[in-house]
Design a protein around this motif. Sequence first.
Motif, PDB file in Angstrom:
ATOM      1  N   ALA A  26      -4.740 -11.405  -3.336  1.00  0.00           N
ATOM      2  CA  ALA A  26      -3.465 -11.115  -2.696  1.00  0.00           C
ATOM      3  C   ALA A  26      -3.521  -9.709  -2.109  1.00  0.00           C
ATOM      4  CB  ALA A  26      -2.317 -11.239  -3.696  1.00  0.00           C
ATOM      5  N   GLY A  27      -3.607  -9.623  -0.790  1.00  0.00           N
ATOM      6  CA  GLY A  27      -3.633  -8.340  -0.125  1.00  0.00           C
ATOM      7  C   GLY A  27      -2.235  -7.875   0.230  1.00  0.00           C
ATOM      8  N   ASP A  28      -2.163  -6.821   0.999  1.00  0.00           N
ATOM      9  CA  ASP A  28      -0.880  -6.233   1.395  1.00  0.00           C
ATOM     10  C   ASP A  28       0.020  -7.303   2.013  1.00  0.00           C
ATOM     11  OD1 ASP A  28       0.787  -3.773   1.979  1.00  0.00           O
ATOM     12  OD2 ASP A  28       0.513  -4.540   4.013  1.00  0.00           O
ATOM     13  N   GLY A  29       1.269  -7.362   1.540  1.00  0.00           N
ATOM     14  CA  GLY A  29       2.243  -8.271   2.114  1.00  0.00           C
ATOM     15  C   GLY A  29       2.077  -9.724   1.737  1.00  0.00           C
ATOM     16  N   ALA A  30       1.286 -10.030   0.712  1.00  0.00           N
ATOM     17  CA  ALA A  30       1.057 -11.429   0.353  1.00  0.00           C
ATOM     18  C   ALA A  30       2.336 -12.120  -0.109  1.00  0.00           C
ATOM     19  CB  ALA A  30      -0.015 -11.525  -0.741  1.00  0.00           C
ATOM     20  N   GLY A  31       3.141 -11.437  -0.907  1.00  0.00           N
ATOM     21  CA  GLY A  31       4.384 -12.009  -1.385  1.00  0.00           C
ATOM     22  C   GLY A  31       4.248 -12.685  -2.731  1.00  0.00           C
ATOM     23  N   PRO A  32       5.379 -12.901  -3.397  1.00  0.00           N
ATOM     24  CA  PRO A  32       5.359 -13.461  -4.762  1.00  0.00           C
ATOM     25  C   PRO A  32       4.829 -14.887  -4.832  1.00  0.00           C
ATOM     26  CG  PRO A  32       7.613 -13.298  -3.919  1.00  0.00           C
ATOM     27  CD  PRO A  32       6.740 -12.564  -2.957  1.00  0.00           C
ATOM     28  N   ASP A  33       4.836 -15.624  -3.717  1.00  0.00           N
ATOM     29  CA  ASP A  33       4.311 -16.991  -3.771  1.00  0.00           C
ATOM     30  C   ASP A  33       2.823 -17.015  -4.104  1.00  0.00           C
ATOM     31  OD1 ASP A  33       6.692 -18.217  -3.362  1.00  0.00           O
ATOM     32  OD2 ASP A  33       6.346 -18.751  -1.260  1.00  0.00           O
ATOM     33  N   ALA A  34       2.095 -15.941  -3.799  1.00  0.00           N
ATOM     34  CA  ALA A  34       0.678 -15.892  -4.166  1.00  0.00           C
ATOM     35  C   ALA A  34       0.524 -15.955  -5.678  1.00  0.00           C
ATOM     36  CB  ALA A  34       0.038 -14.618  -3.616  1.00  0.00           C
ATOM     37  N   ALA A  35       1.405 -15.257  -6.410  1.00  0.00           N
ATOM     38  CA  ALA A  35       1.351 -15.309  -7.870  1.00  0.00           C
ATOM     39  C   ALA A  35       1.756 -16.684  -8.380  1.00  0.00           C
ATOM     40  CB  ALA A  35       2.267 -14.234  -8.463  1.00  0.00           C
ATOM     41  N   ARG A  36       2.795 -17.273  -7.769  1.00  0.00           N
ATOM     42  CA  ARG A  36       3.224 -18.597  -8.209  1.00  0.00           C
ATOM     43  C   ARG A  36       2.130 -19.638  -7.965  1.00  0.00           C
ATOM     44  NH1 ARG A  36       8.535 -16.543  -6.792  1.00  0.00           N
ATOM     45  NH2 ARG A  36       8.293 -17.004  -4.574  1.00  0.00           N
ATOM     46  N   PHE A  37       1.431 -19.521  -6.836  1.00  0.00           N
ATOM     47  CA  PHE A  37       0.339 -20.452  -6.534  1.00  0.00           C
ATOM     48  C   PHE A  37      -0.770 -20.322  -7.580  1.00  0.00           C
ATOM     49  CE2 PHE A  37      -3.757 -21.430  -4.635  1.00  0.00           C
ATOM     50  CZ  PHE A  37      -3.533 -22.668  -4.048  1.00  0.00           C
ATOM     51  N   ALA A  38      -1.155 -19.097  -7.897  1.00  0.00           N
ATOM     52  CA  ALA A  38      -2.218 -18.891  -8.881  1.00  0.00           C
ATOM     53  C   ALA A  38      -1.830 -19.478 -10.235  1.00  0.00           C
ATOM     54  CB  ALA A  38      -2.521 -17.403  -9.014  1.00  0.00           C
ATOM     55  N   GLU A  39      -0.578 -19.318 -10.626  1.00  0.00           N
ATOM     56  CA  GLU A  39      -0.136 -19.874 -11.897  1.00  0.00           C
ATOM     57  C   GLU A  39      -0.128 -21.399 -11.864  1.00  0.00           C
ATOM     58  OE1 GLU A  39       3.423 -18.122 -13.578  1.00  0.00           O
ATOM     59  OE2 GLU A  39       3.007 -16.237 -12.532  1.00  0.00           O
ATOM     60  N   ALA A  40       0.337 -21.981 -10.762  1.00  0.00           N
ATOM     61  CA  ALA A  40       0.414 -23.438 -10.662  1.00  0.00           C
ATOM     62  C   ALA A  40      -0.963 -24.087 -10.716  1.00  0.00           C
ATOM     63  CB  ALA A  40       1.134 -23.848  -9.370  1.00  0.00           C
ATOM     64  N   LEU A  41      -1.972 -23.420 -10.160  1.00  0.00           N
ATOM     65  CA  LEU A  41      -3.315 -23.997 -10.087  1.00  0.00           C
ATOM     66  C   LEU A  41      -4.247 -23.475 -11.184  1.00  0.00           C
ATOM     67  CD1 LEU A  41      -4.059 -26.044  -7.798  1.00  0.00           C
ATOM     68  CD2 LEU A  41      -2.070 -24.634  -7.268  1.00  0.00           C
ATOM     69  N   GLY A  42      -3.762 -22.582 -12.018  1.00  0.00           N
ATOM     70  CA  GLY A  42      -4.583 -22.055 -13.100  1.00  0.00           C
ATOM     71  C   GLY A  42      -5.729 -21.202 -12.610  1.00  0.00           C
ATOM     72  N   LEU A  43      -5.437 -20.278 -11.660  1.00  0.00           N
ATOM     73  CA  LEU A  43      -6.477 -19.460 -11.041  1.00  0.00           C
ATOM     74  C   LEU A  43      -6.240 -17.977 -11.315  1.00  0.00           C
ATOM     75  CD1 LEU A  43      -6.636 -21.233  -7.561  1.00  0.00           C
ATOM     76  CD2 LEU A  43      -8.221 -21.520  -9.476  1.00  0.00           C
ATOM     77  N   PRO A  44      -7.302 -17.196 -11.459  1.00  0.00           N
ATOM     78  CA  PRO A  44      -7.139 -15.742 -11.570  1.00  0.00           C
ATOM     79  C   PRO A  44      -6.571 -15.162 -10.279  1.00  0.00           C
ATOM     80  CG  PRO A  44      -9.343 -16.444 -12.243  1.00  0.00           C
ATOM     81  CD  PRO A  44      -8.702 -17.614 -11.573  1.00  0.00           C
ATOM     82  N   LEU A  45      -5.785 -14.104 -10.430  1.00  0.00           N
ATOM     83  CA  LEU A  45      -5.114 -13.464  -9.298  1.00  0.00           C
ATOM     84  C   LEU A  45      -5.571 -12.009  -9.206  1.00  0.00           C
ATOM     85  CD1 LEU A  45      -2.893 -13.403  -7.064  1.00  0.00           C
ATOM     86  CD2 LEU A  45      -1.272 -12.799  -8.878  1.00  0.00           C
ATOM     87  N   LEU A  46      -6.135 -11.632  -8.073  1.00  0.00           N
ATOM     88  CA  LEU A  46      -6.570 -10.266  -7.815  1.00  0.00           C
ATOM     89  C   LEU A  46      -5.617  -9.691  -6.781  1.00  0.00           C
ATOM     90  CD1 LEU A  46     -10.414 -11.005  -7.428  1.00  0.00           C
ATOM     91  CD2 LEU A  46      -9.008 -10.990  -9.504  1.00  0.00           C
ATOM     92  N   ALA A  47      -4.615  -8.939  -7.236  1.00  0.00           N
ATOM     93  CA  ALA A  47      -3.488  -8.561  -6.386  1.00  0.00           C
ATOM     94  C   ALA A  47      -3.422  -7.054  -6.177  1.00  0.00           C
ATOM     95  CB  ALA A  47      -2.175  -9.053  -6.988  1.00  0.00           C
TER      96      ALA A  47
END
Length: 568
Positions: A228-249
């Motif tokens: 998740a780079g600049d301006g990605a938004g909170p949906d990037a975190a929700r997507f990572a949680e829904a798919l069980g993926l690590p998030l590098l934000a």
Amino acid sequence: MSTSSLATARAVLTALVAAGTRHLVVAPGSRSAPLAYAAAAAHAAAALEVHVRVDERGAAFTALGIARATGRPAAVLTTSGTAVGNLLPAALEADHAEVPLVLLTADRPPELRGTGANQTTRQPGIFGDHVRAGLDLLPEDEDVPARLAPVLAALAGAPAGPVHLNVALRDPLHPAPEDGPELAGWARDLAARTGPAGPGALALPAVGAGPVPGPDAAGDRSRAVVVAGDGAGPDAARFAEALGLPLLAEPSSGARRGPNAAGAYRLLLGTALGAGVERVLLVGRPTLSRPVAALLQRPDVATAAVRPDPVAWCEPGRRREEVLPDWAAAAAFTGRGAPGWLPAWRRAGAAADDAVAALLARGPVSGPAVAAAVWAACARDGALLVAGSSNPVRDLDLAARPGPAAPPVVANRGLAGIDGTVATAAGAGLGAGRPVRALLGDLTFLHDASSLLLGTGEREPDLQVVVLNDGGGGIFATLEHGALGERDERYRDVVERFFGTPHTARLDALCAGWGAAHVRAGTAAELGRVLAAPVRGRSVVEVPADRAQLRALHARLREAVAAAAPGC
């Protein structure tokens, strides 16, 4: 009967307010006077909030900060000549960061152009292709609203960004005695149509790619990560949680929250865990980390980006990753996390964060330690965090622990310049109507210290500027230049002079001159006490540090993380 220039000014401001503008930042000048008189009337009627700044560059970045914080167009007004050129840095940032900024410039009438008349230059087109649209409005132009409409519509286009309204005005430039009642009546009508101006809600970034899919929509399991780079938004975190993926934000992604976010991820990418990444889904624009840039270029890693609309910072076909239109396509690309993949990242992330925090607590005050303290203070009291470019935003990326109370972060990552950051922070506070802490290096602060100045009677933002003062450009110590100066004595003085740019500026004296409070915090305990107090008015917290120790500090951090997560 209103003068023609004043009538033009009223028409322009009416169109701006109709397009969603609620804040105008004015730099003084004579040619822009009709617009200033109309703005004053609109301010008095609460149709528009007007801020006055003596420096056009600072005024433009103040408007930029307002627009960044609110997500609504903000405008800056200048007179003609060199004043217009001072808007270019903010225009460049607004272009690449997709910020709706109105560059409103007054100009001499066409008969004076090219004659050597005072303060007259070629203003139409001066910002080139860094604006979405431009208009040279001449005194004889009819149906001003129709001419303005397509230009102002471009503010919210795809991608959004700045526009330029160049308004040529003829004498007289001041209201006639009979203009007062008409001007006041116009302003009252404008306020009645649009509602009162003032602070707006804080705008969080959003990619706008539709609803995040559930895990059943995913493809095959994989060892994918979400960057998740600049301006990605909170949906990037929700997507990572829904798919069980690590998030590098990144800190300014708006996604550095939730259980999947790894704090010191850039150090983890250098471990066996990072070597195991198979796929990368990119959301927003990554700008901070060389390890992430290297990951995106690895030939054994498939890359894709959620990008439903065109972006200003990337031309089609110029980047490697596959462009995906929505989250459903993203889920098909990443799949769900492979068994054990996310738990391994969670364990490693927690161990890395603990190792970083422990090492920083044992050492002297440093950039990462100050960044962690500022992040925690903003998370605790809800202040907006404005991150300066160069080391401060990277220190946040390294040391700021993700969590559910992660603070909102604004950073000028469009072009990542150090100019205008104090003004941007002040504007963000004025626009959002909430306290702001800005984390800056000393050179960034010195570049824009004049933006602390406020005229008598101007609304004061609640702004606390935390300055890590290591006497120069600390980031270069962590780059190749610092390594060269360290190992080769022939270049040591060259690197220090031309990159380190050492100085002995008195920040306390500067603050006194600009009318801002100043406090020095030389220890972690002193800094903690200062950050525990509410942010009120303009203040600067100076934190002295030694940049000579930066390379060694970052080497120890890498070693500590590698030791904390050896089996990852």
